[in-house]
Design a protein around this motif. Structure first.
Motif, PDB file in Angstrom:
ATOM      1  N   GLY A   1       0.810  -1.213   0.000  1.00 24.65           N
ATOM      2  CA  GLY A   1       0.000   0.000   0.000  1.00 24.65           C
ATOM      3  C   GLY A   1       0.844   1.263   0.000  1.00 24.65           C
ATOM      4  N   TYR A   2       0.183   2.380  -0.224  1.00 20.42           N
ATOM      5  CA  TYR A   2       0.879   3.654  -0.301  1.00 20.42           C
ATOM      6  C   TYR A   2       1.047   4.275   1.079  1.00 20.42           C
ATOM      7  CZ  TYR A   2       1.956   8.493  -1.124  1.00 20.42           C
ATOM      8  OH  TYR A   2       2.567   9.720  -1.086  1.00 20.42           O
ATOM      9  N   VAL A   3       2.258   4.797   1.314  1.00 22.16           N
ATOM     10  CA  VAL A   3       2.566   5.598   2.499  1.00 22.16           C
ATOM     11  C   VAL A   3       3.470   6.725   2.010  1.00 22.16           C
ATOM     12  CG1 VAL A   3       3.676   5.648   4.774  1.00 22.16           C
ATOM     13  CG2 VAL A   3       2.445   3.604   4.045  1.00 22.16           C
ATOM     14  N   SER A   4       3.157   7.952   2.417  1.00 29.42           N
ATOM     15  CA  SER A   4       3.977   9.084   1.973  1.00 29.42           C
ATOM     16  C   SER A   4       5.426   8.872   2.418  1.00 29.42           C
ATOM     17  CB  SER A   4       3.434  10.402   2.526  1.00 29.42           C
ATOM     18  OG  SER A   4       3.612  10.458   3.926  1.00 29.42           O
ATOM     19  N   GLU A   5       6.335   9.411   1.643  1.00 23.23           N
ATOM     20  CA  GLU A   5       7.767   9.199   1.907  1.00 23.23           C
ATOM     21  C   GLU A   5       8.182   9.711   3.284  1.00 23.23           C
ATOM     22  OE1 GLU A   5      10.167   7.356   0.512  1.00 23.23           O
ATOM     23  OE2 GLU A   5       8.477   6.676  -0.698  1.00 23.23           O
ATOM     24  N   ASP A   6       7.656  10.874   3.706  1.00 25.28           N
ATOM     25  CA  ASP A   6       8.055  11.398   5.015  1.00 25.28           C
ATOM     26  C   ASP A   6       7.564  10.506   6.159  1.00 25.28           C
ATOM     27  OD1 ASP A   6       5.443  12.310   4.268  1.00 25.28           O
ATOM     28  OD2 ASP A   6       5.508  13.829   5.855  1.00 25.28           O
ATOM     29  N   LYS A   7       6.326   9.995   6.046  1.00 24.97           N
ATOM     30  CA  LYS A   7       5.815   9.089   7.089  1.00 24.97           C
ATOM     31  C   LYS A   7       6.570   7.760   7.059  1.00 24.97           C
ATOM     32  CE  LYS A   7       1.212  11.010   7.455  1.00 24.97           C
ATOM     33  NZ  LYS A   7      -0.225  10.798   7.214  1.00 24.97           N
ATOM     34  N   ARG A   8       6.825   7.247   5.863  1.00 22.81           N
ATOM     35  CA  ARG A   8       7.574   5.986   5.736  1.00 22.81           C
ATOM     36  C   ARG A   8       8.951   6.127   6.382  1.00 22.81           C
ATOM     37  NH1 ARG A   8       7.111   1.453   2.935  1.00 22.81           N
ATOM     38  NH2 ARG A   8       5.413   2.263   1.666  1.00 22.81           N
ATOM     39  N   ALA A   9       9.650   7.221   6.087  1.00 21.95           N
ATOM     40  CA  ALA A   9      10.995   7.440   6.635  1.00 21.95           C
ATOM     41  C   ALA A   9      10.948   7.531   8.164  1.00 21.95           C
ATOM     42  CB  ALA A   9      11.605   8.703   6.047  1.00 21.95           C
ATOM     43  N   LYS A  10       9.945   8.238   8.689  1.00 22.73           N
ATOM     44  CA  LYS A  10       9.813   8.392  10.144  1.00 22.73           C
ATOM     45  C   LYS A  10       9.571   7.036  10.806  1.00 22.73           C
ATOM     46  CE  LYS A  10       7.363  11.235  13.503  1.00 22.73           C
ATOM     47  NZ  LYS A  10       6.333  12.273  13.681  1.00 22.73           N
ATOM     48  N   ILE A  11       8.667   6.249  10.236  1.00 19.12           N
ATOM     49  CA  ILE A  11       8.351   4.929  10.802  1.00 19.12           C
ATOM     50  C   ILE A  11       9.554   3.999  10.698  1.00 19.12           C
ATOM     51  CG2 ILE A  11       6.925   2.863  10.467  1.00 19.12           C
ATOM     52  CD1 ILE A  11       4.676   4.888   9.549  1.00 19.12           C
ATOM     53  N   GLU A  12      10.213   3.996   9.556  1.00 20.45           N
ATOM     54  CA  GLU A  12      11.399   3.144   9.392  1.00 20.45           C
ATOM     55  C   GLU A  12      12.497   3.520  10.372  1.00 20.45           C
ATOM     56  OE1 GLU A  12      12.183   3.498   5.187  1.00 20.45           O
ATOM     57  OE2 GLU A  12      10.837   1.808   4.712  1.00 20.45           O
ATOM     58  N   GLN A  13      12.648   4.807  10.667  1.00 23.30           N
ATOM     59  CA  GLN A  13      13.658   5.240  11.634  1.00 23.30           C
ATOM     60  C   GLN A  13      13.305   4.758  13.040  1.00 23.30           C
ATOM     61  OE1 GLN A  13      16.612   6.815  10.738  1.00 23.30           O
ATOM     62  NE2 GLN A  13      17.120   6.171  12.816  1.00 23.30           N
ATOM     63  N   ILE A  14      12.043   4.833  13.405  1.00 26.83           N
ATOM     64  CA  ILE A  14      11.606   4.347  14.715  1.00 26.83           C
ATOM     65  C   ILE A  14      11.853   2.843  14.814  1.00 26.83           C
ATOM     66  CG2 ILE A  14       9.594   3.952  16.200  1.00 26.83           C
ATOM     67  CD1 ILE A  14       8.482   6.660  15.041  1.00 26.83           C
ATOM     68  N   ILE A  15      11.519   2.111  13.748  1.00 24.51           N
ATOM     69  CA  ILE A  15      11.739   0.666  13.713  1.00 24.51           C
ATOM     70  C   ILE A  15      13.219   0.355  13.906  1.00 24.51           C
ATOM     71  CG2 ILE A  15      11.738  -1.346  12.161  1.00 24.51           C
ATOM     72  CD1 ILE A  15       9.007  -0.275  11.093  1.00 24.51           C
ATOM     73  N   LYS A  16      14.052   1.103  13.216  1.00 23.58           N
ATOM     74  CA  LYS A  16      15.506   0.895  13.320  1.00 23.58           C
ATOM     75  C   LYS A  16      16.012   1.248  14.723  1.00 23.58           C
ATOM     76  CE  LYS A  16      19.866   2.401  11.354  1.00 23.58           C
ATOM     77  NZ  LYS A  16      20.537   3.402  10.545  1.00 23.58           N
ATOM     78  N   ASP A  17      15.581   2.378  15.238  1.00 21.64           N
ATOM     79  CA  ASP A  17      16.050   2.838  16.550  1.00 21.64           C
ATOM     80  C   ASP A  17      15.622   1.919  17.693  1.00 21.64           C
ATOM     81  OD1 ASP A  17      17.193   5.003  15.272  1.00 21.64           O
ATOM     82  OD2 ASP A  17      15.634   6.434  15.897  1.00 21.64           O
ATOM     83  N   THR A  18      14.469   1.286  17.536  1.00 22.53           N
ATOM     84  CA  THR A  18      13.933   0.444  18.614  1.00 22.53           C
ATOM     85  C   THR A  18      14.175  -1.046  18.384  1.00 22.53           C
ATOM     86  OG1 THR A  18      11.756   0.328  17.549  1.00 22.53           O
ATOM     87  CG2 THR A  18      12.122   2.114  19.159  1.00 22.53           C
ATOM     88  N   ASN A  19      14.830  -1.392  17.272  1.00 22.85           N
ATOM     89  CA  ASN A  19      15.060  -2.802  16.917  1.00 22.85           C
ATOM     90  C   ASN A  19      13.749  -3.593  16.891  1.00 22.85           C
ATOM     91  OD1 ASN A  19      17.898  -2.620  16.695  1.00 22.85           O
ATOM     92  ND2 ASN A  19      18.039  -2.656  18.923  1.00 22.85           N
ATOM     93  N   PHE A  20      12.702  -2.951  16.372  1.00 22.31           N
ATOM     94  CA  PHE A  20      11.387  -3.583  16.308  1.00 22.31           C
ATOM     95  C   PHE A  20      11.392  -4.752  15.331  1.00 22.31           C
ATOM     96  CE2 PHE A  20       7.370  -3.989  13.972  1.00 22.31           C
ATOM     97  CZ  PHE A  20       6.516  -4.323  15.008  1.00 22.31           C
ATOM     98  N   THR A  21      10.806  -5.855  15.766  1.00 24.93           N
ATOM     99  CA  THR A  21      10.536  -6.985  14.864  1.00 24.93           C
ATOM    100  C   THR A  21       9.091  -7.390  15.084  1.00 24.93           C
ATOM    101  OG1 THR A  21      11.472  -8.469  16.516  1.00 24.93           O
ATOM    102  CG2 THR A  21      12.855  -7.973  14.632  1.00 24.93           C
ATOM    103  N   PRO A  22       8.372  -7.620  13.988  1.00 23.54           N
ATOM    104  CA  PRO A  22       6.962  -8.005  14.128  1.00 23.54           C
ATOM    105  C   PRO A  22       6.827  -9.324  14.879  1.00 23.54           C
ATOM    106  CG  PRO A  22       7.478  -7.444  11.843  1.00 23.54           C
ATOM    107  CD  PRO A  22       8.774  -7.492  12.592  1.00 23.54           C
ATOM    108  N   ASN A  23       5.775  -9.458  15.634  1.00 20.08           N
ATOM    109  CA  ASN A  23       5.483 -10.673  16.385  1.00 20.08           C
ATOM    110  C   ASN A  23       4.899 -11.694  15.419  1.00 20.08           C
ATOM    111  OD1 ASN A  23       4.032 -12.660  17.829  1.00 20.08           O
ATOM    112  ND2 ASN A  23       3.972 -11.325  19.623  1.00 20.08           N
ATOM    113  N   ALA A  24       5.661 -12.748  15.129  1.00 16.72           N
ATOM    114  CA  ALA A  24       5.218 -13.759  14.167  1.00 16.72           C
ATOM    115  C   ALA A  24       3.941 -14.447  14.627  1.00 16.72           C
ATOM    116  CB  ALA A  24       6.320 -14.789  13.946  1.00 16.72           C
ATOM    117  N   HIS A  25       3.808 -14.673  15.920  1.00 19.27           N
ATOM    118  CA  HIS A  25       2.602 -15.330  16.427  1.00 19.27           C
ATOM    119  C   HIS A  25       1.384 -14.439  16.212  1.00 19.27           C
ATOM    120  CE1 HIS A  25       5.080 -18.430  18.044  1.00 19.27           C
ATOM    121  NE2 HIS A  25       5.657 -17.647  18.913  1.00 19.27           N
ATOM    122  N   GLY A  26       1.536 -13.176  16.542  1.00 19.19           N
ATOM    123  CA  GLY A  26       0.437 -12.237  16.355  1.00 19.19           C
ATOM    124  C   GLY A  26       0.074 -12.100  14.888  1.00 19.19           C
TER     125      GLY A  26
END
Length: 145
Positions: A29-54
């Motif tokens: 799906g579409y996400v604006s570049e600024d929002k995508r960059a912000k979310i990707e940075q948060i994911i990187k900074d927090t070492n987020f990994t999706p919960n496979a079970h969830g």
């Protein structure tokens, strides 16, 4: 001990909807570049990994695992392995885990070939086995990659 970060937490931090984070995490799906960059940075900074079970629960996904073991009698060497796998299957069935058992005659290549064909036709997510020194099993596993 810190709480495991969720998609909802990232959405709050980024001040976006849960759906926007979900689209970034799952690359759809579409996400604006600024929002995508912000979310990707948060994911990187927090070492987020999706919960496979969830994820499996929300997608109603079943993980099919084939267990390949020689035919045996109760009390034989293989019995504890079967019992252990059975317990694991019961404990994780609520997460969409489905185990199928395939028993083959160690001395009958045709018997093993029938199992091999059935496993490939049913498209399992994983195959658990032992005896990798068995040449027929080695051949089968090399085709499973």
């Amino acid at each position: 001990m810190s709480k495991t970060l969720t998609i909802n937490d990232i959405a709050k931090i980024a001040n976006v909807s849960r759906g926007t984070v979900d689209r970034v995490v799952n690359n759809r799906g579409y996400v604006s570049e600024d929002k995508r960059a912000k979310i990707e940075q948060i994911i990187k900074d927090t070492n987020f990994t999706p919960n496979a079970h969830g994820r499996n629960l929300s997608l109603n996904k079943t993980s099919k695992i084939a267990i390949v073991i020689p035919k045996h009698s109760e009390g034989d060497y293989w019995e504890p392995l079967v019992k252990g796998a059975s317990v694991a299957g019961e404990n994780y069935s609520h997460l969409g885990l489905k185990l199928d058992y395939f028993y083959y005659d160690l001395f009958d290549l045709a018997d093993f070939k029938k199992i091999e064909t059935e496993i490939f036709n049913k498209k399992y997510d994983a195959v658990l086995t032992s005896q990798p020194q068995n040449k027929d099993l080695k051949s089968f596993l090399s085709k499973s990659k």
